[in-house]
Design an enzyme around this catalytic site. Structure first.
Site, PDB file in Angstrom:
ATOM      1  N   GLY A   1       0.620  -1.064  -0.026  1.00  0.00           N
ATOM      2  CA  GLY A   1       0.033  -0.087   0.060  1.00  0.00           C
ATOM      3  C   GLY A   1       1.123   1.214  -0.011  1.00  0.00           C
ATOM      4  O   GLY A   1       2.149   1.527   0.341  1.00  0.00           O
TER       5      GLY A   1
ATOM      6  N   GLY B   1     -13.046  -4.512 -30.317  1.00  0.00           N
ATOM      7  CA  GLY B   1     -12.008  -4.483 -29.209  1.00  0.00           C
ATOM      8  C   GLY B   1     -13.006  -5.859 -28.273  1.00  0.00           C
ATOM      9  O   GLY B   1     -14.079  -6.121 -28.408  1.00  0.00           O
TER      10      GLY B   1
ATOM     11  N   ASP C   1     -12.182  -6.785 -25.483  1.00  0.00           N
ATOM     12  CA  ASP C   1     -13.182  -6.509 -24.184  1.00  0.00           C
ATOM     13  C   ASP C   1     -14.286  -6.289 -24.421  1.00  0.00           C
ATOM     14  O   ASP C   1     -15.335  -7.664 -23.496  1.00  0.00           O
ATOM     15  CB  ASP C   1     -12.603  -5.071 -23.535  1.00  0.00           C
ATOM     16  CG  ASP C   1     -10.893  -5.052 -23.812  1.00  0.00           C
ATOM     17  OD1 ASP C   1      -9.768  -6.405 -24.033  1.00  0.00           O
ATOM     18  OD2 ASP C   1      -9.965  -4.089 -23.404  1.00  0.00           O
TER      19      ASP C   1
END
Ligand code: XMP
Length: 521
Positions: free
Chosen positions: A66, A236, A238
């Site tokens: 983090g 595309g 995706d």
């Protein structure tokens, strides 16, 4: 089962290892590395109640890195109950420091920060580091653990980190200050495997094909039995994979809407019609909105403003079309993990507003279905191939939602679009011909907003240059400029200048990411 527990996660998590997100850009990368070891993994928030984690029956937990110091006021805390679930826990970077703090060890800012490749001394190969011959690792930290909690032994150290790895074999709690998930830590995957298979006793049976079952279930739970869905189809891989997953889940209650904003590459609109209309028989509405988008973009030169306008008009067009379908509540988008992280999660810094995430208008009246949100591009390709998507679409290079508009620096006009489209087509054709299309993450042309002097025939010209951008990458989060062969570059340059009116010079972009981004805007 707790009512709000995600049903797909509940189904997939037993047998897997969950990654607790403390706001690191690397949390999803850890999950992806675990999936590469054929163990299911997903990211969960750091404030998830421990009882809910227990209900998911994971074999182990990884605490991610983090950006904050454990002492910062806004630092995301580690619930100590996570360490008492009776399952193995591996803390990475901030995750190890949070574990140390929770169990009474000491974390300090010693002034010896380490960033990048660092020499590592392994002190004990009895436990997790048994199969870890590396003598260097990848570090990124300011604070260090200076005293491990009781019960832990120190198994590695570096010049700046007196505790670079620690473990308590009895409680099966482990910590590493360095990043085993990045490729720069040699044998990092072997270390993760030791955690998965020795400490957690996982079985390597998961494959990306499981994503199909998980997501079909998740989509059905989200959408229900009667609601209708529209899909933001872009052409595309995706959005195509996202659409096919939804089609599998809800059948003809899905209508694909293809907003042809006129900012696509040559021949792409036709490809979409062919694949979805003719091949998959998914109900498809093709909206030809080029003139509208160009008029909205007239006079606009600021990159973020362009993105916002295109995102807004894209969604508005969907809303108008969905209204004609009558009461559609859901919108599918092919958002990938890299799109999410680049748009800024709660803790990660914002770099650009991607049109399918940050550019969404707040008054949008549909709910999003995003079945690829946890996946990386190469995982999506495997799923696409499994769903029967044509090879040509599966392997298509990524293309941004705002299309050629963010590759035209300055104003987007019909003339400048035509110049870029023609130059880009030449580049695509030559890259394919050279057999390099699949090796490159992306290859495209950029049209800057400057002109330069040239000479063609006996005439002085004053015209645009075209910049060639070709990069290699695994996930778009980092990229390197591709070393294209000189003879290919020569052919591309000659052809563009000869075949594309308005261009008199070709340049090559040799910037990696970082510091550059892949797109120019
Ligand atoms: P950058 O330029 O940020 O791009 O390095 C990282 C990857 O994301 C793609 N990209 C987008 N994709 N909508 C998308 O769907 C967008 O607004 C967008 N902007 C950039 C880019 O092509 C590269 O693969």
């Amino acid at each position: 089962m707790t009512a709000h527990l995600d049903p797909a996660l509940a189904q997939a998590a037993p047998g897997g290892v969950l990654v607790v997100d403390f706001g690191a850009q690397y949390a999803q990368l850890i999950a992806r590395r675990i999936r590469e070891c054929r163990v299911f993994s997903a990211v969960i928030p750091h404030d998830m109640p421990p009882e809910e984690i227990a209900e998911l029956h994971p074999m182990g937990l990884v605490l991610s890195g983090g950006p904050s110091s454990v002492y910062a006021a806004e630092a995301p805390g580690l619930n100590p109950e996570f360490l008492r679930l009776g399952i193995p826990v591996l803390g990475i970077c901030y995750g190890m420091q949070a574990m140390t703090q929770a169990l009474g060890g000491t974390v300090e800012r010693t002034g010896a920060a380490e960033f990048g490749k660092t020499d590592l001394s392994v002190l004990s190969r009895a436990g997790l580091l048994r199969e870890f011959p590396a003598e260097t690792c990848w570090m990124s930290h300011n604070d260090s653990v200076t005293r491990p909690p009781d019960g832990f032994s120190v198994s590695a150290q570096t010049a700046g980190a007196p505790v670079a790895a620690m473990e308590d074999a009895e409680r099966r709690l482990y910590g590493v200050q360095f990043h085993p998930e990045v490729v720069h830590t040699p044998f990092g995957t072997d270390l993760l495997k030791a955690f998965l298979f020795d400490a957690c006793d996982c079985t390597p049976t998961w494959t990306p094909v499981h994503v199909i079952e998980d997501q079909v279930e998740r989509i059905r739970a989200q959408v229900g039995d009667t609601e209708h869905v529209i899909c933001a189809l872009s052409g595309g891989v995706d959005s195509a994979v996202a659409a096919l997953l939804v089609h599998k889940a809800v059948g003809d209650r899905l209508t694909c809407i293809f907003v042809d904003h006129g900012l696509l590459r040559q021949g792409e609109a036709e490809q979409v019609e062919e694949a979805f209309g003719d091949h998959f028989h998914v109900p498809l509405i093709h909206v030809k909105a080029k003139d509208h988008f160009l008029s909205e973009l007239a006079g606009v030169t600021d990159p973020e403003t362009k993105r916002k306008i295109i995102g807004r008009e894209f969604i508005r067009t969907f809303e108008r079309e969905s209204a004609t379908l009558g009461g559609v509540r859901f919108l599918v988008q092919g958002t990938l993990y890299s799109d999410v992280i680049e748009s800024g999660s709660k803790h990660a810094d914002k770099i650009k507003s991607h049109h399918n995430v940050g550019g969404l208008p707040e008054d949008m009246a549909v709910e999003l279905v995003e079945p690829l949100r946890q996946l990386f591009k190469d995982e999506v390709r495997v799923v696409g191939a499994e769903l029967g998507l044509p090879e040509k679409m599966v392997w298509r290079q990524p293309f941004p939602g705002p299309g050629l508009a963010i590759r035209i620096i300055g104003e987007v006009t019909a003339d400048r679009l035509e110049i870029l489209r023609r130059a880009d087509y030449v580049l695509q054709e030559e890259v394919r011909r050279a057999g390099l299309y699949r090796d490159l993450w992306q290859s495209f042309a950029v049209l800057p907003a400057v002109k330069s002097v040239g000479v063609q025939g006996d005439e002085r010209t004053y015209a645009y240059p075209v910049v060639i951008r070709a990069v290699t990458s695994d996930d778009a989060m980092t990229a390197d400029w591709a070393r294209l062969p000189y003879d290919l570059l020569e052919r591309v340059s000659n052809r563009i200048i000869n075949e594309v009116p308005g261009v008199n010079r070709v340049a090559l972009d040799i910037t990696s990411k970082p510091p550059g981004t892949i797109e120019w805007e």
